[in-house]
Design a protein around this motif. Structure first.
Motif, PDB file in Angstrom:
ATOM      1  N   TYR A 101      83.340  62.226  34.453  1.00 55.20           N
ATOM      2  CA  TYR A 101      84.540  61.736  33.774  1.00 55.20           C
ATOM      3  C   TYR A 101      85.301  62.901  33.148  1.00 55.20           C
ATOM      4  N   ALA A 102      84.571  63.804  32.479  1.00 59.61           N
ATOM      5  CA  ALA A 102      85.202  64.959  31.846  1.00 59.61           C
ATOM      6  C   ALA A 102      85.855  65.863  32.892  1.00 59.61           C
ATOM      7  N   ALA A 103      85.170  66.048  34.026  1.00 60.54           N
ATOM      8  CA  ALA A 103      85.739  66.870  35.097  1.00 60.54           C
ATOM      9  C   ALA A 103      87.037  66.250  35.609  1.00 60.54           C
ATOM     10  N   GLY A 104      87.044  64.930  35.751  1.00 55.54           N
ATOM     11  CA  GLY A 104      88.243  64.240  36.202  1.00 55.54           C
ATOM     12  C   GLY A 104      89.374  64.323  35.195  1.00 55.54           C
ATOM     13  N   GLU A 105      89.032  64.511  33.917  1.00 62.97           N
ATOM     14  CA  GLU A 105      90.034  64.653  32.867  1.00 62.97           C
ATOM     15  C   GLU A 105      90.511  66.093  32.723  1.00 62.97           C
ATOM     16  N   GLY A 106      89.990  66.993  33.561  1.00 63.65           N
ATOM     17  CA  GLY A 106      90.471  68.369  33.563  1.00 63.65           C
ATOM     18  C   GLY A 106      89.650  69.355  32.770  1.00 63.65           C
ATOM     19  N   VAL A 107      88.491  68.952  32.252  1.00 64.34           N
ATOM     20  CA  VAL A 107      87.629  69.905  31.548  1.00 64.34           C
ATOM     21  C   VAL A 107      87.159  70.960  32.550  1.00 64.34           C
ATOM     22  N   PRO A 108      87.318  72.255  32.238  1.00 69.00           N
ATOM     23  CA  PRO A 108      86.978  73.309  33.203  1.00 69.00           C
ATOM     24  C   PRO A 108      85.470  73.450  33.407  1.00 69.00           C
ATOM     25  N   ILE A 109      85.016  73.153  34.610  1.00 70.20           N
ATOM     26  CA  ILE A 109      83.608  73.224  34.979  1.00 70.20           C
ATOM     27  C   ILE A 109      83.536  73.951  36.317  1.00 70.20           C
ATOM     28  N   SER A 110      82.675  74.966  36.416  1.00 73.66           N
ATOM     29  CA  SER A 110      82.627  75.751  37.645  1.00 73.66           C
ATOM     30  C   SER A 110      81.881  75.038  38.764  1.00 73.66           C
ATOM     31  N   ARG A 111      80.833  74.327  38.400  1.00 70.85           N
ATOM     32  CA  ARG A 111      80.055  73.574  39.380  1.00 70.85           C
ATOM     33  C   ARG A 111      79.409  72.399  38.664  1.00 70.85           C
ATOM     34  N   LEU A 112      79.280  71.273  39.362  1.00 75.12           N
ATOM     35  CA  LEU A 112      78.828  70.040  38.732  1.00 75.12           C
ATOM     36  C   LEU A 112      77.589  69.510  39.440  1.00 75.12           C
ATOM     37  N   PHE A 113      76.574  69.195  38.647  1.00 79.69           N
ATOM     38  CA  PHE A 113      75.352  68.582  39.152  1.00 79.69           C
ATOM     39  C   PHE A 113      75.205  67.220  38.476  1.00 79.69           C
ATOM     40  N   LEU A 114      75.092  66.165  39.281  1.00 77.78           N
ATOM     41  CA  LEU A 114      75.042  64.796  38.768  1.00 77.78           C
ATOM     42  C   LEU A 114      73.700  64.178  39.111  1.00 77.78           C
ATOM     43  N   SER A 115      72.877  63.969  38.092  1.00 76.22           N
ATOM     44  CA  SER A 115      71.534  63.431  38.297  1.00 76.22           C
ATOM     45  C   SER A 115      71.487  61.943  37.971  1.00 76.22           C
ATOM     46  N   GLU A 116      71.363  61.125  38.988  1.00 73.90           N
ATOM     47  CA  GLU A 116      71.188  59.679  38.859  1.00 73.90           C
ATOM     48  C   GLU A 116      72.198  59.016  37.917  1.00 73.90           C
ATOM     49  N   PRO A 117      73.492  59.203  38.188  1.00 72.89           N
ATOM     50  CA  PRO A 117      74.495  58.527  37.353  1.00 72.89           C
ATOM     51  C   PRO A 117      74.497  57.026  37.619  1.00 72.89           C
ATOM     52  N   TYR A 183      78.515  54.662  22.324  1.00 72.48           N
ATOM     53  CA  TYR A 183      79.189  55.652  23.165  1.00 72.48           C
ATOM     54  C   TYR A 183      78.763  55.532  24.626  1.00 72.48           C
ATOM     55  N   ASP A 184      77.468  55.386  24.860  1.00 70.39           N
ATOM     56  CA  ASP A 184      76.991  55.270  26.237  1.00 70.39           C
ATOM     57  C   ASP A 184      77.572  54.031  26.914  1.00 70.39           C
ATOM     58  N   THR A 185      77.638  52.950  26.158  1.00 64.46           N
ATOM     59  CA  THR A 185      78.211  51.718  26.714  1.00 64.46           C
ATOM     60  C   THR A 185      79.696  51.890  27.023  1.00 64.46           C
ATOM     61  N   LEU A 186      80.416  52.520  26.126  1.00 63.06           N
ATOM     62  CA  LEU A 186      81.854  52.686  26.323  1.00 63.06           C
ATOM     63  C   LEU A 186      82.173  53.547  27.537  1.00 63.06           C
ATOM     64  N   VAL A 187      81.454  54.641  27.698  1.00 58.54           N
ATOM     65  CA  VAL A 187      81.788  55.536  28.806  1.00 58.54           C
ATOM     66  C   VAL A 187      81.373  54.941  30.147  1.00 58.54           C
ATOM     67  N   THR A 188      80.225  54.273  30.203  1.00 56.06           N
ATOM     68  CA  THR A 188      79.799  53.701  31.481  1.00 56.06           C
ATOM     69  C   THR A 188      80.642  52.486  31.863  1.00 56.06           C
ATOM     70  N   GLN A 189      81.158  51.765  30.868  1.00 58.41           N
ATOM     71  CA  GLN A 189      82.063  50.660  31.173  1.00 58.41           C
ATOM     72  C   GLN A 189      83.448  51.170  31.557  1.00 58.41           C
ATOM     73  N   ARG A 190      83.908  52.224  30.898  1.00 57.47           N
ATOM     74  CA  ARG A 190      85.233  52.768  31.189  1.00 57.47           C
ATOM     75  C   ARG A 190      85.339  53.161  32.659  1.00 57.47           C
ATOM     76  N   VAL A 191      84.274  53.765  33.190  1.00 61.08           N
ATOM     77  CA  VAL A 191      84.321  54.247  34.579  1.00 61.08           C
ATOM     78  C   VAL A 191      83.124  53.694  35.361  1.00 61.08           C
ATOM     79  N   SER A 192      82.941  52.378  35.267  1.00 64.61           N
ATOM     80  CA  SER A 192      81.922  51.733  36.097  1.00 64.61           C
ATOM     81  C   SER A 192      82.152  52.097  37.559  1.00 64.61           C
ATOM     82  N   THR A 193      83.411  52.111  37.955  1.00 66.70           N
ATOM     83  CA  THR A 193      83.828  52.638  39.256  1.00 66.70           C
ATOM     84  C   THR A 193      84.535  53.959  39.010  1.00 66.70           C
ATOM     85  N   PRO A 194      84.080  55.054  39.600  1.00 65.51           N
ATOM     86  CA  PRO A 194      84.740  56.349  39.371  1.00 65.51           C
ATOM     87  C   PRO A 194      86.221  56.295  39.752  1.00 65.51           C
ATOM     88  N   THR A 195      87.034  56.928  38.942  1.00 59.41           N
ATOM     89  CA  THR A 195      88.463  56.960  39.200  1.00 59.41           C
ATOM     90  C   THR A 195      88.787  57.919  40.345  1.00 59.41           C
TER      91      THR A 195
END
Length: 258
Positions: A101-117, A183-195
């Motif tokens: 979500y942060a990467a999609g909002e433009g937070v600068p990240i060089s490489r992203l690893f997603l473990s069991e989202p 917080y965990d509930t809000l973020v997972t509900q906000r992007v239940s489906t990735p934008t």
């Protein structure tokens, strides 16, 4: 421990170990930076500089009202900025949702690893007022009930497991993190489906999934990989029961950063 100040002035506690390419670790629900200590050390042993932090409303970090996913995005951005440029991020569970979500909002990240989202893609989502119910329990001074409700409705754990955990000595420590379930509930509900912005991030993405994990997470990893055809998918045989194996994960991350 070092303190990073987020955009709204909230203090965020960080810990750093090792030297080499920087990796910021974003924990999942009901956990603190201390819980990622073993993973951070494995990263350091593999030649990486590992940065862990207490997400908002956890451990030594602060909090502010009202809770909102945007504040956690700002927290991660502040941690990355304080860690230096060209930082990679690995997120686990809800931490992986937050990282993408942060990467999609433009937070600068060089490489992203997603473990069991735990993306649900709009299927079987918890009640839309779950975050409000959790906040009400916290406000009433019932943190244990909030944790139980989150585990049952937000995560989908069986009652037998929840009751067994509630009877354990570890539950008292976890109950202190009750506000973080909002917080965990809000973020997972906000992007239940990735934008579209999340699916179209430009940095390299590696999706990690353990060999034995919850069916929801198996389906989520497969659907996310299909939706992000340029992403790499890696099954981590050593990671079981929705836990990242420190050494195996460190080998995978280090091989792509060093």
């Amino acid at each position: 421990m070092e303190i990073v100040t987020s955009a709204d002035g909230t203090p965020i506690a960080t810990h750093t170990v090792g030297d080499g390419p920087t990796v910021v670790i974003v924990n999942g629900a009901l956990s603190t930076a201390r819980d990622a200590g073993g993973i951070a050390q494995a990263f350091a042993d593999a030649g990486l500089r590992a940065v862990t932090y207490d997400r908002r409303a956890r451990g030594d970090s602060g909090d502010a009202s009202p809770a909102a996913p945007e504040r956690e995005v700002e927290d991660l951005a502040a941690v990355i900025a304080a860690s230096g440029s060209d930082a990679a991020v690995i997120g686990h569970s809800s931490g992986a949702v937050l990282a993408l979500y942060a990467a999609g909002e433009g937070v600068p990240i060089s490489r992203l690893f997603l473990s069991e989202p735990p993306f649900r893609f709009g299927e079987g989502d918890p009640s839309s007022d779950l975050a409000g119910q959790l906040q009400a329990l916290v406000d009433e001074g019932r943190p244990s009930d909030a944790v139980v409700l989150f585990q049952r409705e937000g995560v989908g754990l069986p009652d037998a497991f929840i009751e067994q955990f509630r009877a354990s000595p570890a539950f008292e420590q976890v109950a202190r993190l009750a506000r973080s379930t909002v917080y965990d509930t809000l973020v997972t509900q906000r992007v239940s489906t990735p934008t579209a912005a999340m699916l179209g991030v430009r940095m390299p993405v590696t999706i990690l999934r353990g060999s034995e994990t919850m069916p929801l997470l198996v389906a989520a990893a497969s659907r996310l990989a299909a939706a992000m055809p340029d992403a790499e998918f890696v099954e981590v045989l050593e990671s079981i029961s929705h836990r990242m194996d420190p050494e195996a994960t460190a080998r995978i991350v280090a091989a792509r950063l060093t």
